[in-house]
Scaffold this motif. Structure first.
Motif, PDB file in Angstrom:
ATOM      1  N   SER A  32       0.772  -1.244   0.000  1.00 16.45           N
ATOM      2  CA  SER A  32       0.000   0.000   0.000  1.00 16.45           C
ATOM      3  C   SER A  32       0.801   1.290   0.000  1.00 16.45           C
ATOM      4  N   LEU A  33       2.111   1.224   0.188  1.00 20.54           N
ATOM      5  CA  LEU A  33       2.872   2.483   0.151  1.00 20.54           C
ATOM      6  C   LEU A  33       3.012   2.897  -1.315  1.00 20.54           C
ATOM      7  N   ASP A  34       2.206   3.877  -1.689  1.00 17.49           N
ATOM      8  CA  ASP A  34       2.164   4.314  -3.089  1.00 17.49           C
ATOM      9  C   ASP A  34       3.135   5.484  -3.271  1.00 17.49           C
ATOM     10  N   LEU A  35       4.163   5.233  -4.053  1.00 19.42           N
ATOM     11  CA  LEU A  35       5.178   6.274  -4.241  1.00 19.42           C
ATOM     12  C   LEU A  35       4.860   7.172  -5.437  1.00 19.42           C
ATOM     13  N   ASN A  36       3.760   6.864  -6.122  1.00 14.83           N
ATOM     14  CA  ASN A  36       3.388   7.704  -7.264  1.00 14.83           C
ATOM     15  C   ASN A  36       2.478   8.842  -6.854  1.00 14.83           C
ATOM     16  N   SER A  37       2.815   9.490  -5.782  1.00 12.95           N
ATOM     17  CA  SER A  37       1.956  10.573  -5.326  1.00 12.95           C
ATOM     18  C   SER A  37       2.368  11.845  -6.051  1.00 12.95           C
ATOM     19  N   ASN A  38       1.506  12.821  -5.957  1.00 11.17           N
ATOM     20  CA  ASN A  38       1.693  13.986  -6.806  1.00 11.17           C
ATOM     21  C   ASN A  38       1.599  15.284  -6.014  1.00 11.17           C
ATOM     22  N   GLY A  39       1.906  15.215  -4.725  1.00  9.98           N
ATOM     23  CA  GLY A  39       1.695  16.424  -3.913  1.00  9.98           C
ATOM     24  C   GLY A  39       2.998  17.125  -3.575  1.00  9.98           C
ATOM     25  N   GLU A  40       2.862  18.199  -2.791  1.00 11.22           N
ATOM     26  CA  GLU A  40       4.002  19.012  -2.394  1.00 11.22           C
ATOM     27  C   GLU A  40       4.598  18.476  -1.105  1.00 11.22           C
ATOM     28  N   ALA A  41       5.855  18.051  -1.202  1.00 15.35           N
ATOM     29  CA  ALA A  41       6.473  17.424  -0.045  1.00 15.35           C
ATOM     30  C   ALA A  41       7.635  18.253   0.459  1.00 15.35           C
ATOM     31  N   SER A  42       7.897  18.129   1.755  1.00 19.09           N
ATOM     32  CA  SER A  42       9.127  18.679   2.304  1.00 19.09           C
ATOM     33  C   SER A  42      10.239  17.686   1.986  1.00 19.09           C
ATOM     34  N   LEU A  43      11.246  18.149   1.251  1.00 16.18           N
ATOM     35  CA  LEU A  43      12.378  17.275   0.903  1.00 16.18           C
ATOM     36  C   LEU A  43      13.001  16.706   2.174  1.00 16.18           C
ATOM     37  N   PHE A  44      13.177  17.570   3.165  1.00 17.24           N
ATOM     38  CA  PHE A  44      13.795  17.187   4.438  1.00 17.24           C
ATOM     39  C   PHE A  44      12.971  16.103   5.151  1.00 17.24           C
ATOM     40  N   GLU A  45      11.671  16.343   5.293  1.00 18.52           N
ATOM     41  CA  GLU A  45      10.842  15.392   6.056  1.00 18.52           C
ATOM     42  C   GLU A  45      10.730  14.051   5.346  1.00 18.52           C
ATOM     43  N   VAL A  46      10.584  14.086   4.018  1.00 10.96           N
ATOM     44  CA  VAL A  46      10.501  12.818   3.280  1.00 10.96           C
ATOM     45  C   VAL A  46      11.827  12.076   3.403  1.00 10.96           C
ATOM     46  N   ASN A  47      12.911  12.822   3.348  1.00 16.97           N
ATOM     47  CA  ASN A  47      14.213  12.172   3.450  1.00 16.97           C
ATOM     48  C   ASN A  47      14.424  11.539   4.825  1.00 16.97           C
ATOM     49  N   ILE A  48      14.196  12.313   5.896  1.00 18.41           N
ATOM     50  CA  ILE A  48      14.549  11.755   7.214  1.00 18.41           C
ATOM     51  C   ILE A  48      13.586  10.651   7.648  1.00 18.41           C
ATOM     52  N   ARG A  49      12.293  10.776   7.273  1.00 14.54           N
ATOM     53  CA  ARG A  49      11.330   9.777   7.757  1.00 14.54           C
ATOM     54  C   ARG A  49      11.184   8.612   6.787  1.00 14.54           C
ATOM     55  N   TYR A  50      10.938   8.900   5.504  1.00 11.91           N
ATOM     56  CA  TYR A  50      10.671   7.811   4.555  1.00 11.91           C
ATOM     57  C   TYR A  50      11.960   7.170   4.040  1.00 11.91           C
ATOM     58  N   VAL A  51      12.886   8.009   3.531  1.00 14.55           N
ATOM     59  CA  VAL A  51      14.136   7.418   3.026  1.00 14.55           C
ATOM     60  C   VAL A  51      14.874   6.765   4.195  1.00 14.55           C
ATOM     61  N   GLY A  52      14.996   7.503   5.307  1.00 13.48           N
ATOM     62  CA  GLY A  52      15.685   6.960   6.483  1.00 13.48           C
ATOM     63  C   GLY A  52      15.001   5.698   7.007  1.00 13.48           C
ATOM     64  N   GLY A  53      13.684   5.728   7.087  1.00 11.38           N
ATOM     65  CA  GLY A  53      12.934   4.580   7.631  1.00 11.38           C
ATOM     66  C   GLY A  53      13.078   3.348   6.754  1.00 11.38           C
ATOM     67  N   LEU A  54      12.992   3.535   5.435  1.00 10.18           N
ATOM     68  CA  LEU A  54      13.103   2.386   4.522  1.00 10.18           C
ATOM     69  C   LEU A  54      14.532   1.852   4.498  1.00 10.18           C
ATOM     70  N   LEU A  55      15.516   2.770   4.525  1.00  8.60           N
ATOM     71  CA  LEU A  55      16.915   2.315   4.520  1.00  8.60           C
ATOM     72  C   LEU A  55      17.206   1.480   5.762  1.00  8.60           C
ATOM     73  N   SER A  56      16.794   1.967   6.923  1.00  2.83           N
ATOM     74  CA  SER A  56      17.139   1.217   8.137  1.00  2.83           C
ATOM     75  C   SER A  56      16.365  -0.100   8.170  1.00  2.83           C
ATOM     76  N   ALA A  57      15.118  -0.109   7.672  1.00  4.26           N
ATOM     77  CA  ALA A  57      14.375  -1.374   7.626  1.00  4.26           C
ATOM     78  C   ALA A  57      15.119  -2.356   6.719  1.00  4.26           C
ATOM     79  N   TYR A  58      15.648  -1.868   5.617  1.00  4.54           N
ATOM     80  CA  TYR A  58      16.400  -2.760   4.721  1.00  4.54           C
ATOM     81  C   TYR A  58      17.668  -3.285   5.405  1.00  4.54           C
ATOM     82  N   TYR A  59      18.424  -2.396   6.014  1.00  9.10           N
ATOM     83  CA  TYR A  59      19.691  -2.835   6.609  1.00  9.10           C
ATOM     84  C   TYR A  59      19.475  -3.769   7.798  1.00  9.10           C
ATOM     85  N   LEU A  60      18.396  -3.553   8.554  1.00 11.49           N
ATOM     86  CA  LEU A  60      18.163  -4.413   9.717  1.00 11.49           C
ATOM     87  C   LEU A  60      17.645  -5.781   9.300  1.00 11.49           C
ATOM     88  N   THR A  61      16.802  -5.826   8.267  1.00 10.29           N
ATOM     89  CA  THR A  61      16.101  -7.076   7.958  1.00 10.29           C
ATOM     90  C   THR A  61      16.617  -7.759   6.698  1.00 10.29           C
TER      91      THR A  61
END
Ligand code: DMJ
Length: 458
Positions: free
Chosen positions: A66-95
């Motif tokens: 359900s995590l749809d990355l084809n969204s079309n809205g206005e995002a904070s580069l910083f917030e998307v990076n620290i929460r989504y990029v950071g969250g997915l990276l650490s989930a990948y490295y841990l698991t």
């Protein structure tokens, strides 16, 4: 606490960004450009390290389906990076789950157009669909914010590692190059920079909001590079020297704090956000000049003590958003508008680092005081909520369970009461949203035929 926060999010706000615990519904907000499930992505690693495997599996399944990355809205580069990029990276490295890697690669690419500016300094807001980017309306004269463009390095180095594509590292190294070149008032880094001219837009310097994680990422870039990134190291220690010379103050009551600087004039205020700096100074204590080691340990302990005072001087034993050291105030908020607490992690984050590096039991005692206060004042029937006034005997709730409460506050508390070999600091560096990223070890092939460095999570 994590299970309670998670279960309620799942029952009432599943797939939305945050839980509204009083009204028992979900909140979407406008920070993530149409991306959903911020609390899920922010919680993956916390659930995993706590061994909450059913919950982790639900979270993983949601990301996959359900995590749809084809969204079309206005995002904070910083917030998307620290929460989504950071969250997915650490989930990948841990698991080791490839799905997280696939998702983060797609998301990483969508962030690149934000860097298409005359200087390569990214703008703060990006449309994830069209790639158009612009500056925050509230930022002076179309400027970019130091803590935003300066808080990409750790994640972008890992995006390059995983994709074997140097573009991400190039983008963040270009930011660093500009920051190194530009003249700095008294060696300080102001908070606003023009992405067009590459000049500072005004001279406000802060270790709290707008500046904070830029400094954090300098020392962490050095540590994450297996202590090979000498440039980051040099920038960090010179920035700290300038901070000490211009911003660090002692109150009449003997409390050390970091003031804010406005073109040479000090504002004797410290934000809750600035309380991460106890942890930052202590993790860098060993790698500066050897004769300064004890000094850094003392400085880190003093700042952490001041931040604890901001908690213990309130009725709820939770700290305000900002506290002051003027007009007779000592680590207390004087303005009504600074009295709120929104489940932020920074004070507990510093307790965790101070505990790991000194093993002084007072940091666990202080952490436990925070647990009791959170339980007493922030726990409501359907989750945890921020409060509007830490000095009020009867609390009023703000009806928001922030995603960083699950990602940071509860994770740092868990680590504070865990053994040091759970995510050892020699092997892992936490991004500014508390997502652990592995130290990038240099393998023996480095330099031969352009082989990229290898990340290990041992
Ligand atoms: C988090 O999103 C991060 O810690 C960020 O660096 C600052 N603000 C919040 C928590 O307070």
């Amino acid at each position: 606490m994590m299970k309670f926060a998670w279960d309620n999010y799942k029952s009432f706000a599943w797939g939305k960004n945050e839980l509204r615990p009083l009204t028992r519904n979900g909140h979407i907000g406008n920070m993530f450009g149409g991306l959903r499930g911020a609390s899920i992505v922010d919680s993956l690693d916390t659930l995993y390290i706590m061994g909450l495997m059913d919950e982790y599996n639900d979270a993983k399944e949601w990301v996959e389906t359900s995590l749809d990355l084809n969204s079309n809205g206005e995002a904070s580069l910083f917030e998307v990076n620290i929460r989504y990029v950071g969250g997915l990276l650490s989930a990948y490295y841990l698991t080791g789950e490839e799905m997280f890697k696939r998702k983060v690669m797609v998301l990483g690419e969508k962030l690149l157009p934000a860097f298409n500016t005359p200087t390569g300094i990214p703008r703060g807001v990006i449309n994830l669909g069209s790639g158009t980017s612009w500056s925050w309306g509230w930022a002076s004269a179309g400027s970019s914010i130091l803590a935003e463009f300066g808080t990409l390095h750790l994640e972008f180095v890992h995006l390059s590692e995983l994709s074997n594509n140097g573009i991400y590292t190039e983008k963040v190294m270009n930011i660093r190059k500009l920051l190194n070149k530009i003249e700095k008032p008294h060696g300080l880094y102001p908070n606003f920079l023009s992405p067009v001219s590459g000049n500072w837009v005004q001279h406000h310097v802060s270790i709290g909001g707008l500046g904070d994680s830029f400094y954090e990422y300098l020392i962490k870039s050095y540590l994450m590079s297996d202590k090979t990134d000498e440039e980051a190291k040099k920038m960090y220690y010179s920035a700290l020297e300038a901070i000490e010379a211009n911003l660090v103050q002692k109150s009449p009551g003997g409390l050390t704090y970091m003031a804010e600087w406005r073109g040479g004039i000090l504002d004797h205020k410290m934000g809750h956000l600035a309380c991460f700096s106890g942890g930052m100074v202590v993790i860098g204590a060993d790698d500066g000049a050897p004769e300064k080691r004890q000094h850094y340990l003392d400085l880190a302990a003093e700042i952490t003590h001041t931040c604890h005072e901001s908690y213990s001087r309130s009725a709820t034993k939770l700290g305000p958003e900002a506290f002051r050291f003027d007009g007779g105030a000592e680590a207390t908020a004087t303005r009504l508008s600074d009295r709120y607490y929104i489940l932020r992690p920074e004070v507990i984050e510093s307790y965790m680092y101070m505990w790991r590096l000194t093993h002084d039991p007072k940091y666990r005692e202080w952490g436990w005081e925070a647990v009791e206060a959170l339980e007493q004042h922030c726990r409501v029937e359907a989750g945890f909520s921020g409060i509007r006034d830490v000095y009020a005997q009867t609390v009023s709730h703000d009806n928001m369970q922030q995603s960083f409460f699950l990602s940071e506050t509860l994770k740092y508390l868990y680590l504070l009461f865990s053994d040091d070999d759970l995510l050892p600091l020699e092997d892992w560096v936490f991004n500014t949203e508390a997502h652990p990223l592995p130290v990038v070890r240099k393998n023996c092939l480095q330099g031969e035929g352009g082989t990229h460095d290898k990340a290990t999570s041992e």
